[in-house]
Design an enzyme around this catalytic site. Structure first.
Site, PDB file in Angstrom:
ATOM      1  N   GLU A 125      23.371  -5.753  -5.573  1.00 34.60           N
ATOM      2  CA  GLU A 125      21.909  -5.842  -6.002  1.00 34.60           C
ATOM      3  C   GLU A 125      20.628  -4.834  -5.807  1.00 34.60           C
ATOM      4  OE1 GLU A 125      21.414  -9.155  -2.734  1.00 34.60           O
ATOM      5  OE2 GLU A 125      22.913 -10.230  -2.952  1.00 34.60           O
ATOM      6  N   LYS A 127      17.509  -2.791  -3.843  1.00 33.51           N
ATOM      7  CA  LYS A 127      17.553  -3.272  -2.843  1.00 33.51           C
ATOM      8  C   LYS A 127      16.271  -2.472  -3.616  1.00 33.51           C
ATOM      9  CE  LYS A 127      17.982  -0.167   1.808  1.00 33.51           C
ATOM     10  NZ  LYS A 127      16.918  -0.342   2.010  1.00 33.51           N
ATOM     11  N   ASP A 129      12.406  -2.351  -1.841  1.00 28.42           N
ATOM     12  CA  ASP A 129      11.239  -1.784  -1.060  1.00 28.42           C
ATOM     13  C   ASP A 129      10.100  -2.334  -0.711  1.00 28.42           C
ATOM     14  OD1 ASP A 129      11.287   0.999   0.633  1.00 28.42           O
ATOM     15  OD2 ASP A 129      10.317   1.123  -1.167  1.00 28.42           O
ATOM     16  N   TYR A 238      17.194 -12.620  -0.799  1.00 24.18           N
ATOM     17  CA  TYR A 238      18.615 -11.859  -1.124  1.00 24.18           C
ATOM     18  C   TYR A 238      19.816 -12.604  -0.549  1.00 24.18           C
ATOM     19  CZ  TYR A 238      17.072  -8.744   1.947  1.00 24.18           C
ATOM     20  OH  TYR A 238      16.170  -8.432   3.776  1.00 24.18           O
ATOM     21  N   LYS A 326      22.001   3.981  -1.411  1.00 23.44           N
ATOM     22  CA  LYS A 326      20.397   4.362  -1.761  1.00 23.44           C
ATOM     23  C   LYS A 326      19.873   5.437  -2.355  1.00 23.44           C
ATOM     24  CE  LYS A 326      18.214   3.917   2.269  1.00 23.44           C
ATOM     25  NZ  LYS A 326      17.686   3.586   3.274  1.00 23.44           N
ATOM     26  N   CYS A 420     -13.571  33.083   0.559  1.00 22.30           N
ATOM     27  CA  CYS A 420     -13.056  32.004   1.121  1.00 22.30           C
ATOM     28  C   CYS A 420     -14.241  31.131   0.527  1.00 22.30           C
ATOM     29  CB  CYS A 420     -14.338  31.510   1.961  1.00 22.30           C
ATOM     30  SG  CYS A 420     -13.333  29.700   2.376  1.00 22.30           S
ATOM     31  N   CYS A 423     -17.392  29.476   1.697  1.00 19.47           N
ATOM     32  CA  CYS A 423     -18.503  29.770   1.974  1.00 19.47           C
ATOM     33  C   CYS A 423     -18.461  31.767   2.371  1.00 19.47           C
ATOM     34  CB  CYS A 423     -17.665  29.942   4.137  1.00 19.47           C
ATOM     35  SG  CYS A 423     -16.244  30.838   4.295  1.00 19.47           S
ATOM     36  N   CYS A 438      -9.213  32.214   5.469  1.00 19.00           N
ATOM     37  CA  CYS A 438     -10.429  32.210   5.608  1.00 19.00           C
ATOM     38  C   CYS A 438     -10.978  33.008   7.250  1.00 19.00           C
ATOM     39  CB  CYS A 438     -11.125  31.215   4.786  1.00 19.00           C
ATOM     40  SG  CYS A 438     -13.227  30.740   5.715  1.00 19.00           S
ATOM     41  N   CYS A 444     -17.337  28.747   8.730  1.00 13.25           N
ATOM     42  CA  CYS A 444     -17.070  27.983   7.725  1.00 13.25           C
ATOM     43  C   CYS A 444     -17.265  26.620   7.147  1.00 13.25           C
ATOM     44  CB  CYS A 444     -15.646  28.376   6.933  1.00 13.25           C
ATOM     45  SG  CYS A 444     -14.769  27.334   5.568  1.00 13.25           S
TER      46      CYS A 444
HETATM   47  S1  IVH Z   1      21.294  -7.782   2.470  1.00 10.20           S
HETATM   48  C1  IVH Z   1      23.191  -8.476   6.741  1.00 10.20           C
HETATM   49  N1  IVH Z   1      19.912  -7.555   0.254  1.00 10.20           N
HETATM   50  O1  IVH Z   1      17.473  -3.360   3.081  1.00 10.20           O
HETATM   51  C2  IVH Z   1      22.434  -8.054   5.504  1.00 10.20           C
HETATM   52  N2  IVH Z   1      19.261  -6.500   2.172  1.00 10.20           N
HETATM   53  O2  IVH Z   1      19.036  -2.678   6.292  1.00 10.20           O
HETATM   54  C3  IVH Z   1      20.634  -7.721   5.094  1.00 10.20           C
HETATM   55  N3  IVH Z   1      16.807  -5.231   1.694  1.00 10.20           N
HETATM   56  O3  IVH Z   1      15.020  -4.328   6.145  1.00 10.20           O
HETATM   57  C4  IVH Z   1      20.337  -7.712   4.578  1.00 10.20           C
HETATM   58  N4  IVH Z   1      17.088  -5.754   0.080  1.00 10.20           N
HETATM   59  O4  IVH Z   1      15.446  -6.299   4.052  1.00 10.20           O
HETATM   60  C5  IVH Z   1      20.236  -7.050   1.734  1.00 10.20           C
HETATM   61  N5  IVH Z   1      18.877  -6.586  -1.827  1.00 10.20           N
HETATM   62  C6  IVH Z   1      18.939  -6.695  -0.964  1.00 10.20           C
HETATM   63  C7  IVH Z   1      17.701  -6.322  -0.084  1.00 10.20           C
HETATM   64  C8  IVH Z   1      18.364  -5.806   1.610  1.00 10.20           C
HETATM   65  C9  IVH Z   1      16.333  -4.386   0.613  1.00 10.20           C
HETATM   66  C10 IVH Z   1      16.673  -4.374   2.563  1.00 10.20           C
HETATM   67  C11 IVH Z   1      16.260  -5.814   4.598  1.00 10.20           C
HETATM   68  C12 IVH Z   1      16.577  -5.018   5.343  1.00 10.20           C
HETATM   69  C13 IVH Z   1      17.277  -3.477   4.730  1.00 10.20           C
HETATM   70  C14 IVH Z   1      18.839  -3.187   4.788  1.00 10.20           C
END
Ligand code: IVH
Length: 679
Positions: A125, A127, A129, A238, A326, A420, A423, A438, A444
């Protein structure tokens, strides 16, 4: 359907209004589902609005028929006394991180070993933000929503969550809602909305949100749901938490059920059966992430079978069956339109590249700092150059490199000015220093303004509502010349400023008055001594315990404070030796500014050294540093052999990698807060 339907409803009241109200709600829910979940609306926005209008009219005529789960009931009254704490039905754990493919392979190996090498499927999935939330539905009705908080306990933000239009207030009957279900997901601001809000905030003289996460969390934690309702927040679900009255075999199945029940579930999730497929997914999205209308900072990989998940279990912090990969810092290409010079509070001249706007990690970047002349020369950045810019989590973007192959010959080198730009005082660059300054000092205007801004900033005296624009006006009208003058301002004087009314003037005066008793460390930091950041100020405060003692200290005395080197000591002693500093301190004292003495270094965390990196969500860095210091710990700027803990917030920087190399214990925000609060 809508205009006609609406007219007939107005003309001929139906025999049983409760039936038509419910029918209308069903229709509206259906269209909300088509729009928010299936992304396939059947009717125009205008037709939908007409249906909503019709429902509102009917409910107004029959208030006894209004129910809490009606689509009209999204914005309620603010809670009387802030947010109530709620304990999650199941702890909300965090996720272990992977930073490269090697980490993913290592995780895969652990999973395989944990399952005795039986076949295993994965769900990949994105992640998202934003801010993590937990939603509880009883018999299909939304009853409570909470922030993640420390994972065990969060804050009840139900009224605010109700304003999120894609959040179903009632689950679809087709999904046969169980007696109890807790769903988890992420509330986020679409990128376009975040940009628009930041633009507005800038125009209003407010700080823009540093990143998507802060924007979402900040919007959700508004005490007044009406404010949250104005932010176009959206949601992805999720994960399921606790469930009673239904059983699922796999995570994938639970996602399909969630979609059926009416939750927005991201359509980009995939079920795969090998680590190679996982890696292909990760690579694909690393390359395409900026094509999405929402921010994503990585990929979450989960073992699909719920039995296998149970078998693998969790550590106290994170499940073993999932991992978060990440994405590396995002880069983008753009052009340098111009190079200008910014004059800082110590007179330092910083060359700033004025860029053709470009999107990087979900944010439009218009400027990048070039740090100083040497940096600019080293990278050989010229006006007109094509460059690669990068945001490494934090707000200030930087130029990674120039693309010399794109030069046309029209590019111009930038020369640091000899005087500067604000000034006109001569600019000097001392031998051995990278920075040009400066020499105008207190004459200034740019330096004076920057010093005032720094003095009142959040980590300094934290004078709320007194920002750059107001300070500029005060300077322009000669109401103030230095920070001490703030404390003798009268309401009548404040009232002469633009757009100041009686109430707002009172607020300004009250905010200034409140900051008369800062901690010693804040006051030292507020003075804006070169090389003295939050942490050094704290070290000095705890060592000297008194401003006059610090002001009278010799070079050796300052240098011998643990954690302080000769450069800082030199700067501190020079600063306090200046007659202007002495005069300012006298003036501050006369105006009633008295620092409170700091706590001595005893306490539970005595002897421990903390370093912070990344953005913390629930606590400012300043506050975090104060709280560990209050318990006797030391805070340092860099990770080294003596570091006890690295506290890593969102988008940590290079300190994180260094800590990993040195084997320093890394705490996430939740673990850190747990440590602070544990006995
Ligand atoms: S699963 C036990 N799935 O990432 C598993 N988390 O440290 C629970 N997050 O702040 C998390 N997208 O809110 C999961 N597709 C995704 C996610 C996700 C974002 C965030 C979650 C948490 C951090 C996990």
């Amino acid at each position: 359907m809508s205009p006609d339907g609406r007219r007939s409803a107005e003309r001929r009241p139906p025999a049983d209004p409760s039936r038509s109200v419910e029918g209308l709600r069903e229709q509206i829910r259906h269209h909300l589902y088509r729009y928010h979940v299936l992304d396939a609306p059947e009717i125009s926005d205008a037709a939908f609005d007409a249906l909503m209008e019709e429902l509102r009219a009917l409910e107004a005529a029959h208030p006894e028929l209004v129910t809490a789960d009606s689509p009209t009931q999204r914005v309620g009254a603010p809670p009387a006394e802030g947010f109530r704490p709620v304990t999650h039905p199941q702890p909300m754990l965090s996720l272990a991180n992977a930073f490269d493919e090697e980490d993913l392979h290592a995780w895969h190996k652990r999973v395989r070993a944990g399952l005795g090498d039986r076949p295993v499927e994965f769900v990949c999935e994105l992640k998202f933000d934003g801010a993590a939330i937990s939603l509880v539905y009883e018999h299909g009705v939304f009853v409570r929503g909470a922030t993640r908080g420390d994972g065990v306990q969060g804050e009840d933000i139900t009224p605010n969550l109700r304003t999120v239009r894609s959040l179903p207030l009632r689950l679809r009957r087709e999904a046969d809602p169980p007696e109890f279900v807790e769903v988890r997901g992420e509330v986020y601001l679409p990128i376009r909305a975040l940009e628009a809000i930041n633009q507005e905030r800038l125009q209003a003289g407010q700080m823009p949100f540093a990143n998507a996460r802060n924007a979402a969390a900040g919007s959700l934690r508004q005490l007044d749901p009406a404010v949250t309702a104005r932010r176009p927040l959206d949601l992805f679900v999720y994960q399921l938490g606790a469930v009673r009255g239904k059983r699922f075999e796999t995570h994938w199945e639970s996602l399909e059920w969630a979609r059926e029940a009416g939750f927005p579930v991201d359509a980009h999730a995939r079920r795969v059966s090998s680590i190679d497929d996982v890696i292909a997914y990760v690579r694909d999205w690393a390359a395409r992430r900026d094509t999405l209308p929402y921010g994503t900072d990585g990929v979450v990989v989960k073992v699909d079978s719920l039995d296998q998940q149970a078998e693998l279990g969790a550590t106290s912090q994170a499940p073993r069956w999932a991992i978060a990969y990440k994405f590396p810092a995002e880069q983008a290409e753009t052009r340098v339109r111009d190079i200008t010079v910014h004059v800082g509070r110590t007179g330092a001249l910083t060359p700033v590249a004025d860029l053709e706007p470009v999107r990087v990690s979900g944010v439009i970047v218009r400027h990048a700092t070039l740090h100083n002349e040497d940096e600019m020369r080293r990278k050989d950045v010229r006006i007109g150059d094509h460059v690669v810019v990068q945001r490494a989590g934090e707000v200030i973007p930087e130029i990674v490199r120039v693309l010399p192959e794109k030069r046309t010959g029209e590019e111009r080198r930038f020369e640091m000015p000899a005087v500067c730009p604000v000034c006109g005082s001569p600019v000097e660059r001392r031998a051995g220093e990278a920075v040009s300054r400066c020499t105008g000092g207190a004459s200034c205007p740019a330096q004076v303004l920057e010093r005032l801004i720094h003095f009142g900033s959040r980590d300094a005296l934290d004078i709320e509502g007194v920002g750059p624009k107001l300070l500029q006006q005060m300077l322009d009208r000669d109401l103030i010349r230095d920070p001490a003058d703030l404390f003798t301002l009268t309401k009548a004087q404040v009232l002469t400023l633009e757009r100041m009314a009686d109430k707002s003037a009172d607020k300004v005066i009250a905010a200034i008055a409140r900051s008369r008793r800062p901690s010693l460390s804040r006051l030292i930091y507020a003075l804006g001594i070169r090389h003295v950041g939050v942490h050094v100020a704290d070290l000095l405060a705890r060592h000297f315990q008194d401003l006059d003692r610090l002001a009278g200290a010799s070079f050796e005395e300052v240098r011998d404070v643990p954690g302080i080197g000769p450069t800082i000591a030199q700067s501190v002693v020079e600063f306090f030796r200046q007659p202007a500093t002495r005069a300012l301190l006298r003036k501050l004292r006369a105006a009633g500014v008295r620092p409170a003495a700091p706590a001595a270094s005893t306490g539970r965390l005595a002897g421990k050294t903390f370093v912070f990196t990344g953005t913390l969500e629930r606590i400012s860095r300043r506050e975090a540093a104060e709280r560990v210091a209050a318990q006797g710990a030391t805070v340092s700027d860099s990770v080294g052999a003596r570091t006890t803990y690295l506290v890593a917030g969102a988008s940590p920087g290079s300190k994180f990698d260094r800590a990993r190399k040195l084997g320093v214990t890394v705490l996430n925000e939740q673990e850190f807060l747990g440590l602070l609060e544990s006995r």
